[in-house]
Design an enzyme around this catalytic site. Structure first.
Site, PDB file in Angstrom:
ATOM      1  N   SER A  62       0.693  -1.326  -0.265  1.00 13.35           N
ATOM      2  CA  SER A  62      -0.030  -0.032  -0.650  1.00 13.35           C
ATOM      3  C   SER A  62       0.921   0.986   0.151  1.00 13.35           C
ATOM      4  O   SER A  62       2.136   1.507   0.106  1.00 13.35           O
ATOM      5  CB  SER A  62      -0.927  -0.445   1.218  1.00 13.35           C
ATOM      6  OG  SER A  62      -0.358  -0.130   2.157  1.00 13.35           O
ATOM      7  N   LYS A  63       0.454   2.491  -0.038  1.00 12.06           N
ATOM      8  CA  LYS A  63       0.609   3.518  -0.589  1.00 12.06           C
ATOM      9  C   LYS A  63       2.334   3.713   0.627  1.00 12.06           C
ATOM     10  O   LYS A  63       3.194   4.842   0.977  1.00 12.06           O
ATOM     11  CB  LYS A  63      -0.226   4.246  -0.259  1.00 12.06           C
ATOM     12  CG  LYS A  63      -0.469   5.439  -1.656  1.00 12.06           C
ATOM     13  CD  LYS A  63      -0.508   6.968  -1.255  1.00 12.06           C
ATOM     14  CE  LYS A  63      -0.450   7.547  -2.656  1.00 12.06           C
ATOM     15  NZ  LYS A  63      -1.033   6.699  -4.216  1.00 12.06           N
TER      16      LYS A  63
END
Ligand code: GLU
Length: 472
Positions: free
Chosen positions: A240-241
């Site tokens: 994820s980010k």
């Protein structure tokens, strides 16, 4: 048989590294076997599928050097064909119309949950005559999926995977508005495009069982399947980010070369002995599915940066300079004219040795376009104390006397100065470096000075000395 693979992204606005790796594997596999690699844009979700999202995919693939062997197929344009196949299944008795209302489906789900059963469609209309439905009632078309036995997939990566058919329900082929479902469209397209090998993320494995049922109902041969393990974050959680870059555009912006990203993504889920750094030709020569691992990979950004450094060192200087110039465009206090470009190009052999990303490369090269006076880091400031300034004054005079200003003449001048004053060469180079860059790092001092040119070197020295006289 000609091997045909495809990459079938849904245009969602980004090209995730997991998908990018699937594209790469499909591409390399096709090339390795002298086959064809096709591209299909799965744009049936009209709300999410914008031209911009499609361009992100095209640009990303082009950047990675992944080229399709035919014009891309747009899934949305094939809707009539998807419908045709669904109707054929209906005709053959392999599918049926289901008139359940949304309320009935909700009640079915709630009942199943209350009885602790998985919420599956219970086959209400499987054997009922459609004439029992109220006239004009909306319906969906469902596949009459087998209820007994097992569906077995001989996956080229996962091995044999199986599911009891009793665990699956009758999937929808056509929605009540007549549009085909995604699962159905993929099967029809893969069949019509003569795809021999479907390679995609293993999050699609359950879809594959369902899709296999559609193939069988149509009497079509199944393609080979290869489900690739997903890419996780360094901590093993879903990427994820917060872990860092995750889309191809992110990696590009963060200064990775496509060669490095492709090389890294390939090595992340596939191995061939100790081979680490592989050119595209070698990748094509060596890639096959037996080297693909079964467990999820973990993104290792440090390793990627290391590989990027290796690829940068062999990258063409003009190409790197063009990239750096673009990154410097509009940066405060940096002139990005032809003169700066020429300086950076001249220093590139030294600059690229010292950076791991193009962002770092641009940061390190920025001094070439700095306007005077420079601002200094505290470390550089230290080097420009009294001793440093004395050196600058003296060596500045010698450098001013040169009629030919090349790395060689500069080097000889600095050495002669150090020798004459019985100081180390570093004691000459350090203050010069600080005066030229405002920091303490640069390529070799001879290369740096020669690239800046005599006038600029003398101007930068003068600027430091001028500030010394005002300070004092
Ligand atoms: N469109 C799907 C996705 O982007 C891939 C489907 C497939 O490869 O079969 O996840």
């Amino acid at each position: 048989m000609t091997i045909r693979t495809r990459f079938a992204p849904s245009p969602t606005g980004l090209l995730h590294v997991g998908n990018a790796r699937a594209a790469l594997f499909n591409f390399l596999f096709a090339r390795h076997h002298g086959g064809e690699f096709l591209l299909r844009i799965e744009d049936t979700d009209k709300e999410r599928s914008t031209q911009k999202a499609v361009d992100v995919i095209f640009d990303g693939l082009a950047w990675m050097g992944i080229e399709a062997d035919a014009e891309p197929v747009f899934q949305s344009a094939r809707q009539d064909r998807h419908t045709e196949v669904a109707l054929e299944l209906l005709e053959k008795g392999q599918a049926y119309k289901c008139f359940c209302t949304p309320e009935e489906l909700t009640a079915m789900r709630e009942k199943a949950m209350a009885e602790k059963r998985p919420p599956r469609y219970d086959g209400t209309w499987r054997d009922r005559d459609p004439s029992e439905a109220p006239a004009g009632a909306p319906y969906v078309v469902r596949l009459k999926a087998p209820r007994d036995g097992e569906t077995i997939i001989k996956d080229l990566v996962q091995g044999e995977v199986r599911v009891a058919n009793s665990e699956m329900d009758d999937l929808i082929l056509l929605r009540s508005d007549g549009t085909p479902t995604y699962l159905h469209a993929v099967v029809v397209d893969d069949h019509d495009m003569d795809i021999t090998h479907v390679m995609r993320g293993d999050d699609h494995l359950t879809n594959t069982f369902r899709q296999a049922m559609i193939y069988r109902a149509m009497g079509w041969n199944l393609p080979h399947f290869a489900h690739l393990p997903l890419i996780h974050g360094p901590d093993g959680a879903k990427l994820s980010k917060r872990h860092g870059a995750q889309s191809v555009v992110d990696f590009r912006e963060e200064g990775y070369l496509p060669e490095a990203l492709c090389n890294y993504l390939l090595r992340l889920g596939w191995g061939h002995g100790d081979a680490e750094v592989l050119s595209r030709e070698e990748q094509i020569k060596l890639f096959d599915l037996d080297g693909v691992g079964r467990s999820p990979s973990r993104m290792d950004y440090v390793k990627l940066a290391h590989l990027n450094g290796i690829w940068m060192r062999v990258a063409d200087d003009v190409r790197l300079t063009d990239d750096v110039m673009q990154r410097l465009q509009g940066r405060d206090g940096v002139v990005t004219d032809e003169r700066t470009r020429a300086r950076i190009l001249a220093m590139m052999p030294g600059l690229k040795e010292r950076a791991k990303t193009l962002v770092e490369l641009a940061d390190n090269a920025a001094f070439a376009g700095f306007t005077l006076p420079l601002t200094f880091t505290p470390k550089a400031e230290k080097l420009l104390g009294e001793d440093g300034r004395t050196v600058l004054q003296g060596v500045g005079r010698d450098l001013a006397a040169l009629s030919d200003f090349t790395p060689e003449t500069v080097d000889a001048t600095l050495r002669a100065y150090a020798e004459k004053h019985e100081i180390k060469l570093g004691s000459v180079a350090q203050p010069l470096r600080a005066a030229m860059t405002g920091s303490t790092t640069s390529p070799g001092i001879d290369l740096t000075l020669a690239a800046l040119g005599q006038d600029e070197v003398l101007a930068r020295i003068a600027a430091v000395l001028a500030s010394a006289s005002t300070d004092g």
